[in-house]
Enzyme design. Structure first.
Site, mmCIF file in Angstrom:
data_model
loop_
_atom_site.group_PDB
_atom_site.id
_atom_site.type_symbol
_atom_site.label_atom_id
_atom_site.label_comp_id
_atom_site.label_asym_id
_atom_site.label_seq_id
_atom_site.Cartn_x
_atom_site.Cartn_y
_atom_site.Cartn_z
ATOM 1 N N GLU A 216 -51.802 -2.301 8.851
ATOM 2 C CA GLU A 216 -51.117 -3.078 6.989
ATOM 3 C C GLU A 216 -50.959 -4.391 7.248
ATOM 4 O OE1 GLU A 216 -47.465 -0.399 8.577
ATOM 5 O OE2 GLU A 216 -48.806 1.390 9.093
ATOM 6 N N GLU A 319 -54.152 6.534 9.868
ATOM 7 C CA GLU A 319 -53.179 6.954 9.890
ATOM 8 C C GLU A 319 -51.948 7.908 9.487
ATOM 9 O OE1 GLU A 319 -51.199 3.422 12.177
ATOM 10 O OE2 GLU A 319 -49.917 4.403 11.796
#
Ligand SMILES: *[C@@H]1O[C@H](CO)[C@@H](O)[C@H](O)[C@H]1NC(C)=O
Ligand SMILES: *[C@@H]1O[C@H](CO)[C@@H](O)[C@H](O)[C@H]1NC(C)=O
Ligand SMILES: *[C@@H]1O[C@H](CO)[C@@H](O)[C@H](O)[C@H]1NC(C)=O
Ligand SMILES: CC(=O)N[C@H]1CO[C@H](CO)[C@@H](O)[C@@H]1O
Length: 487
Positions: A216, A319
């Site tokens: 991220e 994810e």
């Protein structure tokens, strides 16, 4: 509202409510669509494996499809075959300058993963700068998973090792919106991951399929002073540079078949802008695009798919996690992924975790485990039936996904009805052989919600001509397996 309007509304409501509630839905499975060969289902290891990595029963539950006894009940194993091993960023030593890691006051011990490279003196993995005995539990769960059939293993990093960071804090930079990896340590971050991959191959008998240097990275919430996890922001230009170093460090260690994956952005939309922002050299060094599913029901899954597919790259949802233990969010977002994103693998974040996040409720710090949630069984409806090697086809509607096993001539359908109870017809007329007239269609059902049916099997559904049907209760998800189907 006038009385006339109110009456008219009532009449319209009565006229439409009756037939709509009883109306059947028909979905036509479209075998000519081909959204790729399914590679598998998975979980990241990291926190739960650090806490529970010695428990073989958990390996049986998550990495086999056996019936597994757990706390006085029997669970259908999920059969996950993808695992993500988290290369840690934390250690408690002083470095040669006398500095030590800066720890966010908010990070739980269970979320600090020990690094194999606590001291920057030497890049040689045989030197005393490296320690290969740490993180034994996570490594143990990785070995248990591989022994049970996990065959796609990714090495990933949430943050560079603390001493590579400007503020020595592996939870992120001071603001969260700036890079925390020191510009003189770009190659060190790549060396760290490449050395772990090489050591795993020679000492642990683990061949990583892929290595991911970012997590991220475009987010601005990896704020060191308040962080609760390991995390790190990277500008897209930095990502391009680090990807180049990682590719060459893997190559120089003979790991030319280990692919570099990127960039594990939080949302589909950030993944689109990062993908299009990488240099062409960086993109040529990326073997697969990973994206996380935290945008839920929003974001341009379709655009990401077409961009990534257009460049001939694979795409994983690497994810997904949510705090909804009912399985409702998981089912709806996963079906959206099948309909619009077309990943070839799908990875849950933490299969054991607290407050609705885990498939099995657990406290990674107290090391206590509770019961599986309905979400566990909702996911089982997919993972036990849509298997590696199957071709992902088109379920024909926004609530249906379908996969085809050419060698077994087996068709798998997973469908949900979010509204009131109704019959759904599955039209197989587009197959050259739509199964055998009168033959059994096995089905499994799970109630999406706080309780109810948990992956119950039924033998009560049969093919009639070119279709079969089933009566869906509200918020029930069902899986069907049809035999002797030929495209
Ligand atoms: C580390 O030592 C092993 C033998 O113990 C050797 O095979 C390997 O090449 C060494 N690694 C490096 C990077 O020198
Ligand atoms: C190494 O791993 C492979 C594949 O995972 C397995 O087939 C083999 O038996 C393992 N070898 C050893 C010595 O454990
Ligand atoms: C349904 O039939 C199959 C094949 O005959 C059998 O293996 C399975 O156990 C049956 N399931 C149930 C719930 O009766
Ligand atoms: C997603 C889905 O299939 N929804 C249907 C559920 O059933 C109602 C009728 O009861 C339909 O209107 C929905 O389209």
């Amino acid at each position: 509202m006038t009385l006339f309007c109110a009456l008219l509304t009532l009449v319209v409501a009565l006229l439409s409510a009756g037939p709509a509630a009883l109306a059947d839905q028909t979905t036509t499975i479209n075998p000519s669509a081909n959204f790729g060969t399914w590679e598998g289902w998975g979980t990241s290891l990291a926190w739960w494996a650090k806490a529970f990595g010695t428990q073989t029963v958990l390996a049986d539950i998550f990495f086999t499809r056996n019936s597994v006894s757990f706390n006085g009940r029997t669970l259908p194993g999920l059969g996950l075959n993808v695992i993500r091993y988290n290369a840690g960023a934390s250690s408690t030593n002083k470095d040669p300058d006398g500095d030590s890691m800066v720890k966010s006051p908010n990070i739980k011990a269970s979320r600090q993963i020990d690094t194999f490279w606590p001291d920057w003196t030497s890049t040689d993995p045989n030197s005393s700068s490296w320690t290969w005995t740490v993180d034994a539990n996570q490594r143990n769960m990785m070995a248990l998973a591989i022994a049970r059939g996990a065959n796609l293993v990714e090495l990933f990093s949430n943050s560079p090792v603390w001493w590579m960071c400007y503020n020595l804090n592996p939870s992120g930079s001071q603001s969260g919106s700036t890079d925390n990896l020191e510009s003189w340590n770009y190659d060190q971050h790549a060396i760290y991951l490449a050395n772990v991959a090489q050591y795993a191959a020679t000492h642990w008998n683990v061949t990583f399929t892929s290595v991911e240097a970012f997590n991220e990275p475009s987010a601005t919430y990896w704020v060191g002073p308040t962080g609760t996890q390991e995390g790190c922001h990277f500008d897209v230009s930095t990502m391009s540079t680090v990807i180049g170093f990682l590719r060459s460090e893997l190559n120089s260690r003979g790991l030319t078949k280990t692919i570099v994956s990127a960039s594990d952005e939080e949302t589909y939309d950030l993944a689109i802008s990062t993908f299009n922002g990488l240099t062409s050299t960086a993109l040529s060094n990326v073997g697969r695009i990973n994206v996380h599913g935290y945008q839920g029901g929003s974001g341009r899954r379709d655009v990401l798919y077409s961009d990534v597919n257009g460049k001939g790259k694979k795409l994983w949802n690497s994810e997904y996690g949510d705090s909804d233990g009912t399985g409702s969010n998981l089912a709806s977002n996963l079906i959206l992924d099948f309909v619009w994103l077309h990943p070839t693998a799908w990875v849950y974040w933490q299969v054991l975790d607290g407050s609705g996040w885990g498939l099995i409720t657990a406290d990674n710090d107290a090391k206590t485990m509770g019961a599986p949630s309905q979400k566990y069984f909702v996911l089982a409806q997919f993972t036990r039936h849509i298997r590696p090697g199957m071709r992902i086809i088109d379920g024909g509607s926004s609530n249906t996904v379908s996969a085809y096993d050419a060698s077994a001539k087996k068709l798998v359908i997973v469908a949900v009805n979010w509204s009131s109870a109704q019959t759904i017809n599955f039209d197989l007329s587009k197959f050259s052989t739509p199964g055998t007239n009168g033959a059994l269609v096995q089905r499994w059902a799970t109630q999406i919600g706080s309780s109810g049916t948990q992956y119950t099997a039924f033998n009560d559904t049969f093919i009639s001509g070119t279709k079969f049907w089933s009566n869906f209760g509200q918020n029930v998800i069902m899986t069907f397996e049809v035999q002797n189907v030929v495209m």
